[in-house]
Design a protein around this motif. Structure first.
Motif, PDB file in Angstrom:
ATOM      1  N   PHE A  95       0.820  -1.208   0.000  1.00 37.11           N
ATOM      2  CA  PHE A  95       0.000   0.000   0.000  1.00 37.11           C
ATOM      3  C   PHE A  95       0.863   1.272   0.000  1.00 37.11           C
ATOM      4  O   PHE A  95       0.512   2.268  -0.653  1.00 37.11           O
ATOM      5  CB  PHE A  95      -1.017  -0.051   1.155  1.00 37.11           C
ATOM      6  CG  PHE A  95      -0.812   0.918   2.278  1.00 37.11           C
ATOM      7  CD1 PHE A  95      -0.983   2.282   2.090  1.00 37.11           C
ATOM      8  CD2 PHE A  95      -0.487   0.471   3.553  1.00 37.11           C
ATOM      9  CE1 PHE A  95      -0.826   3.176   3.143  1.00 37.11           C
ATOM     10  CE2 PHE A  95      -0.333   1.350   4.601  1.00 37.11           C
ATOM     11  CZ  PHE A  95      -0.499   2.714   4.398  1.00 37.11           C
ATOM     12  N   VAL A  96       2.015   1.257   0.683  1.00 39.92           N
ATOM     13  CA  VAL A  96       2.860   2.454   0.685  1.00 39.92           C
ATOM     14  C   VAL A  96       3.482   2.663  -0.700  1.00 39.92           C
ATOM     15  O   VAL A  96       3.513   3.794  -1.214  1.00 39.92           O
ATOM     16  CB  VAL A  96       3.951   2.350   1.763  1.00 39.92           C
ATOM     17  CG1 VAL A  96       4.879   3.553   1.698  1.00 39.92           C
ATOM     18  CG2 VAL A  96       3.325   2.257   3.151  1.00 39.92           C
ATOM     19  N   ALA A  97       3.957   1.582  -1.319  1.00 39.78           N
ATOM     20  CA  ALA A  97       4.542   1.708  -2.659  1.00 39.78           C
ATOM     21  C   ALA A  97       3.501   2.199  -3.660  1.00 39.78           C
ATOM     22  O   ALA A  97       3.776   3.078  -4.492  1.00 39.78           O
ATOM     23  CB  ALA A  97       5.108   0.358  -3.102  1.00 39.78           C
ATOM     24  N   GLN A  98       2.296   1.640  -3.582  1.00 40.55           N
ATOM     25  CA  GLN A  98       1.241   2.059  -4.503  1.00 40.55           C
ATOM     26  C   GLN A  98       0.873   3.519  -4.289  1.00 40.55           C
ATOM     27  O   GLN A  98       0.723   4.287  -5.242  1.00 40.55           O
ATOM     28  CB  GLN A  98      -0.003   1.187  -4.294  1.00 40.55           C
ATOM     29  CG  GLN A  98      -1.200   1.627  -5.122  1.00 40.55           C
ATOM     30  CD  GLN A  98      -2.427   0.784  -4.879  1.00 40.55           C
ATOM     31  OE1 GLN A  98      -2.830   0.036  -5.758  1.00 40.55           O
ATOM     32  NE2 GLN A  98      -3.029   0.895  -3.708  1.00 40.55           N
ATOM     33  N   ASP A  99       0.763   3.926  -3.026  1.00 39.23           N
ATOM     34  CA  ASP A  99       0.352   5.300  -2.740  1.00 39.23           C
ATOM     35  C   ASP A  99       1.432   6.308  -3.112  1.00 39.23           C
ATOM     36  O   ASP A  99       1.127   7.420  -3.549  1.00 39.23           O
ATOM     37  CB  ASP A  99      -0.018   5.438  -1.262  1.00 39.23           C
ATOM     38  CG  ASP A  99      -1.341   4.755  -0.947  1.00 39.23           C
ATOM     39  OD1 ASP A  99      -1.868   4.065  -1.839  1.00 39.23           O
ATOM     40  OD2 ASP A  99      -1.833   4.894   0.177  1.00 39.23           O
ATOM     41  N   PHE A 100       2.710   5.933  -2.926  1.00 38.98           N
ATOM     42  CA  PHE A 100       3.792   6.807  -3.376  1.00 38.98           C
ATOM     43  C   PHE A 100       3.670   7.060  -4.879  1.00 38.98           C
ATOM     44  O   PHE A 100       3.882   8.185  -5.353  1.00 38.98           O
ATOM     45  CB  PHE A 100       5.153   6.189  -3.063  1.00 38.98           C
ATOM     46  CG  PHE A 100       5.704   6.570  -1.708  1.00 38.98           C
ATOM     47  CD1 PHE A 100       4.884   6.629  -0.596  1.00 38.98           C
ATOM     48  CD2 PHE A 100       7.049   6.865  -1.542  1.00 38.98           C
ATOM     49  CE1 PHE A 100       5.386   6.977   0.647  1.00 38.98           C
ATOM     50  CE2 PHE A 100       7.566   7.222  -0.303  1.00 38.98           C
ATOM     51  CZ  PHE A 100       6.728   7.268   0.797  1.00 38.98           C
ATOM     52  N   ALA A 101       3.323   6.010  -5.625  1.00 36.36           N
ATOM     53  CA  ALA A 101       3.188   6.154  -7.076  1.00 36.36           C
ATOM     54  C   ALA A 101       1.968   6.996  -7.423  1.00 36.36           C
ATOM     55  O   ALA A 101       2.020   7.844  -8.321  1.00 36.36           O
ATOM     56  CB  ALA A 101       3.087   4.778  -7.720  1.00 36.36           C
ATOM     57  N   ILE A 102       0.867   6.802  -6.689  1.00 37.75           N
ATOM     58  CA  ILE A 102      -0.360   7.534  -6.991  1.00 37.75           C
ATOM     59  C   ILE A 102      -0.184   9.034  -6.777  1.00 37.75           C
ATOM     60  O   ILE A 102      -0.648   9.850  -7.580  1.00 37.75           O
ATOM     61  CB  ILE A 102      -1.528   7.012  -6.135  1.00 37.75           C
ATOM     62  CG1 ILE A 102      -1.896   5.582  -6.564  1.00 37.75           C
ATOM     63  CG2 ILE A 102      -2.750   7.921  -6.254  1.00 37.75           C
ATOM     64  CD1 ILE A 102      -2.942   4.937  -5.694  1.00 37.75           C
ATOM     65  N   VAL A 109       1.422  -7.652  -4.910  1.00 32.72           N
ATOM     66  CA  VAL A 109       1.904  -7.641  -3.537  1.00 32.72           C
ATOM     67  C   VAL A 109       3.346  -8.150  -3.526  1.00 32.72           C
ATOM     68  O   VAL A 109       3.637  -9.183  -4.119  1.00 32.72           O
ATOM     69  CB  VAL A 109       1.020  -8.536  -2.637  1.00 32.72           C
ATOM     70  CG1 VAL A 109       1.616  -8.654  -1.245  1.00 32.72           C
ATOM     71  CG2 VAL A 109      -0.381  -7.975  -2.556  1.00 32.72           C
ATOM     72  N   PRO A 110       4.273  -7.433  -2.887  1.00 34.45           N
ATOM     73  CA  PRO A 110       5.692  -7.827  -2.912  1.00 34.45           C
ATOM     74  C   PRO A 110       5.982  -9.004  -1.972  1.00 34.45           C
ATOM     75  O   PRO A 110       6.626  -8.858  -0.942  1.00 34.45           O
ATOM     76  CB  PRO A 110       6.405  -6.556  -2.452  1.00 34.45           C
ATOM     77  CG  PRO A 110       5.420  -5.898  -1.541  1.00 34.45           C
ATOM     78  CD  PRO A 110       4.068  -6.178  -2.127  1.00 34.45           C
ATOM     79  N   THR A 111       5.497 -10.178  -2.358  1.00 33.40           N
ATOM     80  CA  THR A 111       5.662 -11.350  -1.497  1.00 33.40           C
ATOM     81  C   THR A 111       7.114 -11.827  -1.412  1.00 33.40           C
ATOM     82  O   THR A 111       7.435 -12.666  -0.567  1.00 33.40           O
ATOM     83  CB  THR A 111       4.784 -12.509  -2.004  1.00 33.40           C
ATOM     84  OG1 THR A 111       5.060 -12.748  -3.390  1.00 33.40           O
ATOM     85  CG2 THR A 111       3.308 -12.164  -1.857  1.00 33.40           C
TER      86      THR A 111
END
Length: 562
Positions: free
Chosen positions: A221-228, A362-364
């Motif tokens: 969620f943090v990686a996605q939100d940084f991109a958004i 998801v970075p599993t």
């Protein structure tokens, strides 16, 4: 230049090596995943040949209060917690309070998401909804004991919520075999343990379930939100380093807490997502929930995805009070709970609403890196300590300089050939760069918070260009320091301090035989290289070390990756 350039290359080589050595691999593929729903209408229906089912607002709702000592098994701590019971009047008994219940009622226990929710300020509307349809509901103060957001005791929390379940079952008006759960966000890491350990939970409603381990779910969620929000890819790479921390070395094991327990999905499950939810991996979440449910022999999983709803199924900006729940969610959720608690067969689509979408995977493959963690902590501690030392010495030097000026005692620190001016200029530039870095991070965090609350993304602005600006300034600072070191070497050479090991040994032998300093014999008067006072020399060395540690911090976060 012949000396400055090699020094510059060596310093840049060290910093570039550190940046590349601390880089963490990250795979965003597959990107732009989606799950097509089977129907756009989110309504939940059942095959009900009998009497009409209670629905939203069927009964008036009354409340009563209780207090429970929630126990933390691992430490024996107890928390005196308020429990707010809501129940439908005239729904199951011969009197208004259902005290002589002839028809036992189903119940629901609410489980908190992140933060410090209480029985009074959480779940009020949805608990009222369910109670108005014939459920006895229990909201409770979040069990936290002596923990904080980082040290939450998830197994202990499962035990505490289990106590509330048992309390609800003990009530005369409640059917002990028809008590379900309403879990949201963080508590969906806890609910699988409660379902597994209890063995008699009737159903569960999962609002924006996180599903995966905290390391993977939060990293996503943090990686996605940084991109958004439009953060520079350099800032986005910081996420990889943060969520590669091996926190277990410091006794913090929650990051790798495993909530993916198949037995936790062995009961009828209602999953609700919002299309504006920027925190949960919805496609992977649906896939994992259904996989675990099927593994446990449960095929009763209902998924609804609501347009325009955020992480807590609200419309609008969560920063504003009174934001309403998304249309249809309350009615759909209540209808599902009513039909499921009565064991009816659902006739509506199992997956309905708007298309379920997920931008990155998801970075599993993300895991804790012990060596990287130790180095990262070490370099940051060194930077803080050396900066504090340099700051204290700077204050002492400033006091001394003012005192000398007042008394007319001449130079207070005795810096040679403008070293004081150079030291101040380069240190100020380095610290300004550090502040710009913090400002960029702070701006991104604020943008992410407002995004989570439901605000629309803004133009990236500083959170994009500041990364490149910091990289350019870092190179200039390294070049400036290389020039300073070059000047130090030149000064030391002129004063006869730069000699080969054989020359030093010969000088010591001469001194031993003559008893006189070798440089005095040669007629060389060294004098100070940096400053004529110990305070000046100490301040220069401490400040130089502090600034180099700051550059190492920049290198750790990838600012020297080009």
């Amino acid at each position: 230049m012949k000396v400055s350039v090699p020094i510059f290359i060596i310093l840049m080589g060290i910093l570039i090596f550190v940046s590349h050595a601390t880089t963490v691999p990250w795979n965003n593929n597959p990107i732009d995943q989606s799950v097509d729903t089977l129907a756009s209408d989110t309504a939940v229906t059942f095959n009900n040949p009998g009497e009409a089912l209670p629905a939203l607002d069927t009964y008036k709702v009354a409340t009563k209060n209780a207090w429970i000592d929630l126990k933390r098994p691992s430490t024996g701590e107890t928390q005196r917690a308020h429990v707010l019971i809501r129940y439908p009047q005239n729904a199951g008994g011969t009197d208004e309070d259902n005290t002589n219940a002839t028809n036992k009622l189903p119940g629901v226990v609410f489980m908190h998401g992140a933060g410090y929710g209480t029985a009074d300020n959480s779940f009020g509307d949805v608990a009222e909804d369910l109670s108005s349809a014939g459920f006895v509901t229990a909201t409770v103060d979040k069990p936290v004991w002596s923990t904080n957001d980082i040290t939450r005791d998830y197994p202990g929390s499962a035990h505490a919520y289990g106590q509330v379940v048992d309390y609800l079952r003990s009530m005369d008006m409640v059917d002990p075999h028809k008590v379900g759960l309403y879990a949201t966000s963080e508590s969906t890491w806890i609910s699988p343990y409660l379902v597994r350990d209890d063995g008699d939970i009737a159903f569960q409603i999962l609002l924006s379930p996180m599903v995966q381990t905290p390391r993977h779910a939060l990293g996503f969620f943090v990686a996605q939100d940084f991109a958004i929000v439009g953060a520079n890819p350099g800032y986005q790479s910081i996420v990889r380093r943060v969520f590669s921390a091996d926190t277990a070395q410091f006794g913090l094991t929650n990051l790798d807490f495993n909530p993916m327990i198949a037995e936790g999905y062995a009961i009828p499950t209602f999953v609700a997502y919002g299309s504006k939810d920027v925190m949960t991996a919805q496609v992977d979440g649906v896939r994992d929930i259904e996989l675990m449910a099927h593994r446990s022999g449960n095929w009763n999983v209902t998924v609804r995805n609501y347009p325009v709803a955020n992480h807590v199924m609200r419309l609008g900006d969560e920063a504003e009070e009174g934001t309403p729940l998304v249309d249809r969610y309350e009615r759909d959720m209540v209808d599902w709970a009513v039909g499921t608690s009565r064991g009816l067969q659902e006739t509506s689509a199992s997956i309905a609403g708007t298309t379920i979408y997920q931008s990155i995977a998801v970075p599993t493959n993300l895991y804790g890196h012990p060596k990287l963690t130790v180095y990262g902590v070490g370099v940051h501690v060194a930077a803080v300590v050396t900066l504090l030392i340099a700051f204290v010495l700077a204050l002492i030097a400033l006091e001394r300089k003012i005192r000398y000026m007042i008394r007319g005692q001449g130079p207070a620190l005795g810096f040679v050939r403008g070293y004081q001016r150079v030291l101040i200029t380069i240190s100020a530039t380095t610290l300004a760069t550090l502040l710009l870095f913090f400002a960029g991070i702070g701006q991104i965090v604020w943008r992410v918070v407002t995004l989570i609350w439901g605000a629309a993304p803004e133009s990236p602005g500083m959170i994009y260009w500041s990364w490149y600006a910091i990289q350019v300034v870092c190179v200039l600072v390294v070049w400036a320091w290389s020039r300073v070191f070059c000047q130090l070497l030149e000064t030391a050479s002129q004063k006869g301090l730069l000699r080969t090991p054989d020359e030093w040994r010969a000088d010591f032998e001469i001194k031993r035989l003559t008893g006189k300093p070798v440089l005095r014999i040669r007629g060389v008067h060294t004098g100070p290289v940096v400053a004529s006072t110990r305070l000046g020399v100490t301040l220069f060395v401490a400040t130089t070390l502090a600034m180099f540690c700051v550059l190492l911090v920049f290198a750790f976060w990838g600012l020297f990756v080009y």
